[in-house]
Design an enzyme around this catalytic site. Structure first.
Site, PDB file in Angstrom:
ATOM      1  N   CYS A   1       0.906  -1.325  -0.113  1.00 49.61           N
ATOM      2  CA  CYS A   1      -0.171   0.072  -0.260  1.00 49.61           C
ATOM      3  C   CYS A   1       0.800   1.174  -0.114  1.00 49.61           C
ATOM      4  O   CYS A   1       1.629   1.528   0.862  1.00 49.61           O
ATOM      5  CB  CYS A   1      -0.981   0.013   1.331  1.00 49.61           C
ATOM      6  SG  CYS A   1      -1.795   1.420   1.655  1.00 49.61           S
TER       7      CYS A   1
ATOM      8  N   CYS B   1       0.180   3.661   2.683  1.00 49.74           N
ATOM      9  CA  CYS B   1       0.525   3.270   4.070  1.00 49.74           C
ATOM     10  C   CYS B   1       1.997   3.649   4.145  1.00 49.74           C
ATOM     11  O   CYS B   1       2.370   3.821   5.510  1.00 49.74           O
ATOM     12  CB  CYS B   1       0.181   1.658   4.159  1.00 49.74           C
ATOM     13  SG  CYS B   1      -1.296   1.047   3.721  1.00 49.74           S
TER      14      CYS B   1
END
Length: 104
Positions: free
Chosen positions: A30, A33
């Site tokens: 991600c 993230c």
């Protein structure tokens, strides 16, 4: 910096801390993230021992991600005295997180 530690259960983790606990649900793949890593470092540097930050890989703990209805990454959950008090989805500026934690 996020805390790395083992816990026997998620309930054990959230119930055995006296300060606010910020949980970052993430995945290695991600991109947003990864953007949260320096932001969480800023939050920790600013608040020091006033907050504990824990990162949980949603792919390693899918049951936990499902239990807490994690539908997008990153998702940040703020716990206080064992209760979820706030939730954010997506990248958040450090000021938003710091202000919410300070209010506790």
């Amino acid at each position: 910096m996020a805390t790395t530690r083992q816990f026997s259960s998620f309930n054990d983790l959230i119930s055995h801390t006296s300060q606010p606990l910020l949980i970052d649900f993430y995945a290695d793949w991600c991109g947003p993230c990864r953007m949260m890593v320096p932001i969480l470092d800023q939050v920790k540097q600013h608040l020091k021992t006033a907050v504990e930050i824990v990162k949980i890989d949603s792919e390693r703990y899918p049951q936990l991600a499902s239990q807490y209805r994690i539908q997008s990454l990153p998702t940040l959950l703020l716990f206080y005295h064992g209760q979820e008090v706030q939730r954010w989805e997506g990248v958040q500026p450090p000021e938003v997180l710091i202000d919410a934690i300070r209010r506790l």
